[in-house]
Design a protein around this motif. Sequence first.
Motif, PDB file in Angstrom:
ATOM      1  N   GLY A  50      20.358 -36.780 -59.033  1.00 21.25           N
ATOM      2  CA  GLY A  50      19.688 -35.617 -58.550  1.00 21.25           C
ATOM      3  C   GLY A  50      19.090 -35.023 -59.869  1.00 21.25           C
ATOM      4  O   GLY A  50      17.805 -34.575 -59.351  1.00 21.25           O
ATOM      5  N   MET A  51      19.106 -35.305 -60.987  1.00 23.73           N
ATOM      6  CA  MET A  51      18.238 -35.213 -62.139  1.00 23.73           C
ATOM      7  C   MET A  51      16.806 -35.863 -62.107  1.00 23.73           C
ATOM      8  O   MET A  51      15.896 -35.486 -62.608  1.00 23.73           O
ATOM      9  N   LEU A  52      16.889 -36.841 -61.296  1.00 22.97           N
ATOM     10  CA  LEU A  52      15.391 -37.581 -61.146  1.00 22.97           C
ATOM     11  C   LEU A  52      14.773 -37.243 -59.690  1.00 22.97           C
ATOM     12  O   LEU A  52      13.807 -37.647 -59.316  1.00 22.97           O
ATOM     13  N   GLN A  53      15.207 -36.103 -59.109  1.00 20.89           N
ATOM     14  CA  GLN A  53      14.531 -35.760 -57.931  1.00 20.89           C
ATOM     15  C   GLN A  53      14.212 -34.073 -57.950  1.00 20.89           C
ATOM     16  O   GLN A  53      14.522 -33.560 -58.578  1.00 20.89           O
ATOM     17  N   THR A  54      13.098 -33.866 -57.070  1.00 16.24           N
ATOM     18  CA  THR A  54      12.600 -32.538 -57.246  1.00 16.24           C
ATOM     19  C   THR A  54      13.702 -31.901 -56.023  1.00 16.24           C
ATOM     20  O   THR A  54      14.690 -32.129 -55.608  1.00 16.24           O
ATOM     21  N   VAL A  55      13.492 -30.356 -56.350  1.00 19.84           N
ATOM     22  CA  VAL A  55      14.480 -29.504 -55.693  1.00 19.84           C
ATOM     23  C   VAL A  55      14.394 -29.747 -54.193  1.00 19.84           C
ATOM     24  O   VAL A  55      15.382 -29.889 -53.295  1.00 19.84           O
ATOM     25  N   GLU A  56      13.120 -30.093 -53.425  1.00 15.64           N
ATOM     26  CA  GLU A  56      12.996 -30.329 -52.042  1.00 15.64           C
ATOM     27  C   GLU A  56      13.856 -31.557 -51.667  1.00 15.64           C
ATOM     28  O   GLU A  56      14.536 -31.456 -50.668  1.00 15.64           O
TER      29      GLU A  56
END
Length: 293
Positions: A50-56
Amino acid sequence: LEQFKGIIIALYASYDDLGEINTEAVRRLARYYATTGVKGLYVGGSSGEGMLQTVEERKQILAAVVAEVGEELTIIAHVGAAATRDSVELAKHAEEVGAHAVSAVPSIYYRLSADSVEGHWQAIIDASSLPFIIYHIPQTTGFHLSKGLLTKMAAQDKVIGVKISAESTFELQQFKAAGGSDFLVLNGPDEQYLAGRAIGADGGIGGTYGVMPELFLKIEMCYAQGNMAEAQAWQFKVNELIVKLLSFPSLYGACKAILKLRGFDIGVPRMPLLPCTEGDQGRIEQLNAEIIT
Ligand code: HMN
């Protein structure tokens, strides 16, 4: 709270060959897990990148999971992020799409006071009507949750539990005692699943469950039946496998390589996490064979 007790798989992220989110692969993997007998999925946590992804992107993955298995499995959305406003947005979204609970680490990067982390969590809690599960993982966030803050947070009805990835089972027991009998404590270190259960955990959320759910279900079943010797034998087997999983360039890279052998192509982890290389393939095949026998 029964729906949160048991084996909850920390779901890996699914990417295509270009490294973009592959929602079809997300759905296939979630669908497969729904057939294994596990209780639920923890989406967008450490294993979920999750920390490596954008909010979208995080929204896309969660929506796909809930749409696919939300009726069958308990879905916990990890919404932790550096910026409180991102976490708040993700928590609102989690409620909209129908997740069953939200969870979050403290905000990462800055060295934060307890007041600051409390404010961060409170904003997330207030953002939706979903139950909230604190995610305590001091070795990556650098934030040490005190029994005092835990007790204060647990006093709110919406705060139903804590997932403890710290290695001290004593701390786990102390948090359980502080939270009271109807406060959930979920074990984080997969190597200590049985120890966590024995000292008060109601179940666990784990990153290695995803390549060997059956083995964790066996530990749980033996433990629930009071058969400690057999539960311990399964935990020892699991630990041998975890030691091997941890010997690859990254744990998640190894888990993904193993799932690929089983027909689930969910890509490789995002940088900076390292993928397995060609040279690792032989050992991956060997490890996969060990897991399934
Ligand atoms: C998650 O949030 O994805 C996991 O539930 C976190 C979980 O506690 C894992 N911890 C970390 O990845 C730091 C463990 O499952 C861990 O992968 C396992 O014990 C192997 O060391």
